[in-house]
Design an enzyme around this catalytic site. Structure first.
Site, PDB file in Angstrom:
ATOM      1  N   LYS A 181       0.848  -1.186   0.000  1.00 47.19           N
ATOM      2  CA  LYS A 181       0.000   0.000   0.000  1.00 47.19           C
ATOM      3  C   LYS A 181       0.889   1.244   0.000  1.00 47.19           C
ATOM      4  O   LYS A 181       1.484   1.592   1.008  1.00 47.19           O
ATOM      5  CB  LYS A 181      -0.935   0.052   1.213  1.00 47.19           C
ATOM      6  N   SER A 235       5.530   7.632   9.830  1.00 45.53           N
ATOM      7  CA  SER A 235       5.669   8.462  11.024  1.00 45.53           C
ATOM      8  C   SER A 235       5.584   7.633  12.300  1.00 45.53           C
ATOM      9  O   SER A 235       4.978   6.554  12.323  1.00 45.53           O
ATOM     10  CB  SER A 235       4.571   9.527  11.039  1.00 45.53           C
ATOM     11  N   THR A 236       6.157   8.150  13.346  1.00 45.13           N
ATOM     12  CA  THR A 236       6.121   7.487  14.646  1.00 45.13           C
ATOM     13  C   THR A 236       4.677   7.371  15.135  1.00 45.13           C
ATOM     14  O   THR A 236       4.271   6.359  15.711  1.00 45.13           O
ATOM     15  CB  THR A 236       7.008   8.257  15.634  1.00 45.13           C
ATOM     16  N   GLU A 237       3.890   8.396  14.847  1.00 42.81           N
ATOM     17  CA  GLU A 237       2.483   8.405  15.259  1.00 42.81           C
ATOM     18  C   GLU A 237       1.705   7.246  14.629  1.00 42.81           C
ATOM     19  O   GLU A 237       1.006   6.498  15.324  1.00 42.81           O
ATOM     20  CB  GLU A 237       1.907   9.754  14.802  1.00 42.81           C
ATOM     21  N   GLY A 239       3.027   4.622  13.294  1.00 40.70           N
ATOM     22  CA  GLY A 239       3.685   3.397  13.762  1.00 40.70           C
ATOM     23  C   GLY A 239       3.064   2.895  15.057  1.00 40.70           C
ATOM     24  O   GLY A 239       2.824   1.695  15.235  1.00 40.70           O
ATOM     25  N   GLU A 256       9.880   1.304  10.614  1.00 40.65           N
ATOM     26  CA  GLU A 256      10.943   2.284  10.357  1.00 40.65           C
ATOM     27  C   GLU A 256      10.278   3.645  10.483  1.00 40.65           C
ATOM     28  O   GLU A 256       9.464   4.010   9.651  1.00 40.65           O
ATOM     29  CB  GLU A 256      11.496   2.142   8.935  1.00 40.65           C
ATOM     30  N   CYS A 290      13.768  10.707   6.246  1.00 37.82           N
ATOM     31  CA  CYS A 290      13.637  10.276   7.647  1.00 37.82           C
ATOM     32  C   CYS A 290      14.943  10.480   8.396  1.00 37.82           C
ATOM     33  O   CYS A 290      14.944  10.805   9.577  1.00 37.82           O
ATOM     34  CB  CYS A 290      13.177   8.838   7.705  1.00 37.82           C
ATOM     35  N   GLU A 389      10.030  16.180  14.648  1.00 35.12           N
ATOM     36  CA  GLU A 389      10.434  16.001  13.264  1.00 35.12           C
ATOM     37  C   GLU A 389       9.614  16.940  12.381  1.00 35.12           C
ATOM     38  O   GLU A 389       8.395  16.871  12.354  1.00 35.12           O
ATOM     39  CB  GLU A 389      10.185  14.551  12.851  1.00 35.12           C
TER      40      GLU A 389
HETATM   41  P1  NAP Z   1       2.571   8.443   7.651  1.00 35.64           P
HETATM   42  O1  NAP Z   1       1.493   9.407   7.759  1.00 35.64           O
HETATM   43  O2  NAP Z   1       2.962   7.663   8.837  1.00 35.64           O
HETATM   44  O3  NAP Z   1       2.188   7.463   6.451  1.00 35.64           O
HETATM   45  C1  NAP Z   1       2.948   6.353   6.074  1.00 35.64           C
HETATM   46  C2  NAP Z   1       2.049   5.338   5.419  1.00 35.64           C
HETATM   47  O4  NAP Z   1       1.117   4.862   6.372  1.00 35.64           O
HETATM   48  C3  NAP Z   1       1.235   5.911   4.276  1.00 35.64           C
HETATM   49  O5  NAP Z   1       1.108   4.932   3.271  1.00 35.64           O
HETATM   50  C4  NAP Z   1      -0.091   6.184   4.932  1.00 35.64           C
HETATM   51  O6  NAP Z   1      -1.166   6.213   4.025  1.00 35.64           O
HETATM   52  C5  NAP Z   1      -0.196   4.990   5.856  1.00 35.64           C
HETATM   53  N1  NAP Z   1      -1.134   5.151   6.963  1.00 35.64           N
HETATM   54  C6  NAP Z   1      -1.638   6.284   7.521  1.00 35.64           C
HETATM   55  N2  NAP Z   1      -2.476   5.989   8.531  1.00 35.64           N
HETATM   56  C7  NAP Z   1      -2.508   4.633   8.629  1.00 35.64           C
HETATM   57  C8  NAP Z   1      -3.186   3.716   9.493  1.00 35.64           C
HETATM   58  N3  NAP Z   1      -4.010   4.124  10.474  1.00 35.64           N
HETATM   59  N4  NAP Z   1      -2.995   2.400   9.306  1.00 35.64           N
HETATM   60  C9  NAP Z   1      -2.171   1.956   8.344  1.00 35.64           C
HETATM   61  N5  NAP Z   1      -1.506   2.770   7.492  1.00 35.64           N
HETATM   62  C10 NAP Z   1      -1.667   4.091   7.636  1.00 35.64           C
HETATM   63  O7  NAP Z   1       3.909   9.067   7.165  1.00 35.64           O
HETATM   64  P2  NAP Z   1       4.065  10.086   5.983  1.00 35.64           P
HETATM   65  O8  NAP Z   1       3.408  11.335   6.423  1.00 35.64           O
HETATM   66  O9  NAP Z   1       3.633   9.466   4.736  1.00 35.64           O
HETATM   67  O10 NAP Z   1       5.650  10.159   5.900  1.00 35.64           O
HETATM   68  C11 NAP Z   1       6.417  10.928   6.746  1.00 35.64           C
HETATM   69  C12 NAP Z   1       6.967  10.141   7.920  1.00 35.64           C
HETATM   70  O11 NAP Z   1       7.626   8.937   7.533  1.00 35.64           O
HETATM   71  C13 NAP Z   1       8.005  10.910   8.684  1.00 35.64           C
HETATM   72  O12 NAP Z   1       7.699  10.940  10.038  1.00 35.64           O
HETATM   73  C14 NAP Z   1       9.307  10.155   8.429  1.00 35.64           C
HETATM   74  O13 NAP Z   1      10.260  10.243   9.396  1.00 35.64           O
HETATM   75  C15 NAP Z   1       8.854   8.786   8.245  1.00 35.64           C
HETATM   76  N6  NAP Z   1       9.818   8.057   7.442  1.00 35.64           N
HETATM   77  C16 NAP Z   1      10.621   7.135   8.041  1.00 35.64           C
HETATM   78  C17 NAP Z   1      11.553   6.442   7.295  1.00 35.64           C
HETATM   79  C18 NAP Z   1      12.447   5.393   7.906  1.00 35.64           C
HETATM   80  O14 NAP Z   1      13.041   4.617   7.185  1.00 35.64           O
HETATM   81  N7  NAP Z   1      12.589   5.316   9.196  1.00 35.64           N
HETATM   82  C19 NAP Z   1      11.656   6.686   5.939  1.00 35.64           C
HETATM   83  C20 NAP Z   1      10.821   7.642   5.354  1.00 35.64           C
HETATM   84  C21 NAP Z   1       9.903   8.317   6.125  1.00 35.64           C
HETATM   85  P3  NAP Z   1      -1.690   7.601   3.383  1.00 35.64           P
HETATM   86  O15 NAP Z   1      -0.540   8.534   3.341  1.00 35.64           O
HETATM   87  O16 NAP Z   1      -2.165   7.168   2.051  1.00 35.64           O
HETATM   88  O17 NAP Z   1      -2.783   8.064   4.263  1.00 35.64           O
END
Ligand code: NAP
Ligand code: MG
Length: 487
Positions: A181, A235-237, A239, A256, A290, A389
């Site tokens: 996804k 995101s941590t949230e 996660g 991650e 990230c 972040e």
């Molecule tokens: P995000 O909001 O956590 O979204 C990540 C993925 O999770 C997206 O595909 C999102 O779908 C999905 N998602 C959202 N709510 C969900 C739920 N309740 N259940 C299951 N999946 C759900 O993160 P983002 O805003 O896309 O990306 C930014 C974050 O990613 C930053 O905090 C960054 O640090 C982190 N990140 C970490 C790494 C690492 O390797 N550690 C790498 C890159 C990014 P939708 O977006 O389609 O809603």
């Protein structure tokens, strides 16, 4: 580079090897953040589509075709997919740039790492094996390393194709099947990878792709009893939410998550190299990385000198058309993300940090969600911009005293532990700091280096489990211990 035409964007779900619309028939719109133009609308996966995709992945996982395929043959498929990614690198890079707003120069690097990651794990497939163990008694004991089953992969929008591949490649090489996804903001390259996997010869259902909103499709995937493991980057949230939602079915999870990574400059460092590294650390990928070096920790005696060099370089960084190969600073991924970044900049000012450069929206040709490279000085460890972040081009500069101890104390003062940079000419000091800083990756006199063979992942609340390298394989296999009575 020329743009990919609207009618050439992949827009359908890929389930069981078929391109299809969502069961509901709904589509969602996707925007090019650099131009604010709408791109091709994409099929919006809902709960019924997740169910179809999981069933298809399960069927393939249990099929004789997949089960009986030799490890070497699976490896060859992964390698062939890596080759196809290489052949299609221009198309994939343009899709990524038009969708995410990152410079084409960066998307081509992403395509290269994507190709290399498939090839790297292709090489592993037939080199994974168990061991024989000298147990007590008249027994032969040995282990089998078996795939886990159906993997649900959920990835963010910042490196859509490469982060998806960090899950896909080891999972497929180990003999699992996948439901991917992608983030709703960036679905195209993920769909294209699923198409290329079919072209490479993966059986239908080995790699399904279901773009759709996280709160619906993502959540349904996490809760689905037919999914054996969730591999997540984001995101941590979210996660935290996934950890709770996975509890119902006791799914395995790998997370991650975010970071607030320190880039530490000691007074004896090569300050020109450190300035270059500081800028690369925070402005590469518009800071939507990230592992971004979002906190620059500078040893007090060289603070002003380093700041001078950084400001001089930052002034030359001007946002431009992401499709222009010369552009080094692209557009933030969305209006929402831009507003969030600008909100943090206001917060930094109101909490008393000193804005030394940037801090504004800077449209290109009157369009786009571009934010200028932003540098805050005199940041204190308790400030919001030192703790949270931001995920944008915003650097928080802080100073430290007390050598390695003072540096690591400040470096470790957040909930995160994803990456860190260390700049010094003293190798002993560098290695002492590398040991003292809590982070999954440490770069010494460099920053933002990645390789398919080197593990990546977090300490502390930056998550657990590792992507890439030999370490990622452990996340996609389970060990079976077999006893044979020899008496
Ligand atoms: P995000 O909001 O956590 O979204 C990540 C993925 O999770 C997206 O595909 C999102 O779908 C999905 N998602 C959202 N709510 C969900 C739920 N309740 N259940 C299951 N999946 C759900 O993160 P983002 O805003 O896309 O990306 C930014 C974050 O990613 C930053 O905090 C960054 O640090 C982190 N990140 C970490 C790494 C690492 O390797 N550690 C790498 C890159 C990014 P939708 O977006 O389609 O809603
Ligand atoms: Mg999100």
């Amino acid at each position: 580079m020329t743009a990919v035409a609207a009618d050439r964007f992949p827009t359908q779900l890929i389930i069981g090897g078929e391109q299809m619309d969502a069961a509901s028939g709904e589509r969602f719109s996707v925007v090019n953040p650099a131009t604010e133009d709408e791109l091709a609308p994409v099929a919006k996966a809902g709960v019924a589509d997740v169910d179809r995709a999981v069933k298809s992945a399960r069927e393939t996982f249990e099929s004789a075709k997949w089960r009986n395929m030799s490890a070497r043959q699976r490896g060859a498929l992964c390698y062939r997919l890596g080759e196809l990614v290489h052949q299609h690198r221009d198309e994939l890079a343009r899709l990524e740039t038009q969708n995410n707003g990152k410079p084409i120069f960066e998307s081509l690097i992403d395509a290269k790492l994507t190709s290399e990651t498939f090839k790297y794990y292709g090489g592993w497939a037939d080199k994974i094996h168990g061991e024989t163990i000298p147990v007590d008694g008249p027994f032969l004991n040995f282990t089998l390393r078996e795939p886990i089953g159906v993997i649900g992969a959920i990835v963010p929008w910042n490196f859509p194709m490469s982060l998806a591949t960090w899950k896909l490649a080891p999972a497929l090489a180990c003999g699992n099947t996948i439901v991917l996804k992608p983030a709703e903001l960036t679905p195209y390259t993920a769909i294209r990878l699923a198409e290329l996997a079919l072209e490479a010869g993966f059986p239908p259902g080995a790699f399904n792709c279901i773009p759709g909103p996280g709160s619906v499709a993502g959540s349904a995937l996490v809760k689905h009893p037919g999914v054996d493991k969730i591999a997540f980057t984001g995101s941590t949230e979210v996660g935290r939410q996934i950890m709770m939602d996975a509890a119902g079915t006791l799914k395995k999870i790998q997370l991650e998550l975010g970071g607030k990574s320190p880039n530490v400059v000691f007074a004896d460092a090569d300050l020109d190299a450190a300035a270059r590294g500081a800028l690369n650390g925070i402005f590469y990928g518009k800071g939507e990385v990230c592992a971004a070096g979002s906190r620059l920790l500078v040893e007090e005696p060289v603070r002003e000198e380093l700041m001078g060099k950084i400001l001089e370089r930052a002034k030359k960084m001007v946002a431009g058309d992401p499709l222009n190969p010369k552009t080094r600073l692209g557009s933030v991924v969305s209006r929402k993300q831009m507003d969030r970044v600008l909100g943090y900049i206001e917060k930094g000012k109101s909490e008393g940090a000193m804005l030394r450069h940037g801090g504004e929206r800077t449209p290109v040709n009157d369009k786009g969600y571009f934010v200028s490279p932003t540098i805050f000085d005199s940041v204190e460890r308790g400030m919001t911009i030192a703790q949270e972040e931001i995920f944008g081009p915003v650097l928080a500069v802080m100073s430290f005293e007390g050598g390695v101890e003072g540096a690591s104390d400040l470096a470790n003062s957040t909930i995160y532990g994803l990456a860190a940079g260390i700049w010094t000419k003293d190798i002993k000091k560098a290695l002492r700091a590398a040991k003292a800083i809590q982070a999954g990756t440490v770069w010494i006199n460099t920053y933002n280096m990645y390789d398919a063979a080197s593990p990546f992942g977090g300490f502390k609340q930056s998550g657990f489990g590792r992507d890439l390298g030999v370490h990622a394989l452990d996340g996609y296999m389970q060990v079976k211990s077999v006893w044979v009575d020899l008496s």
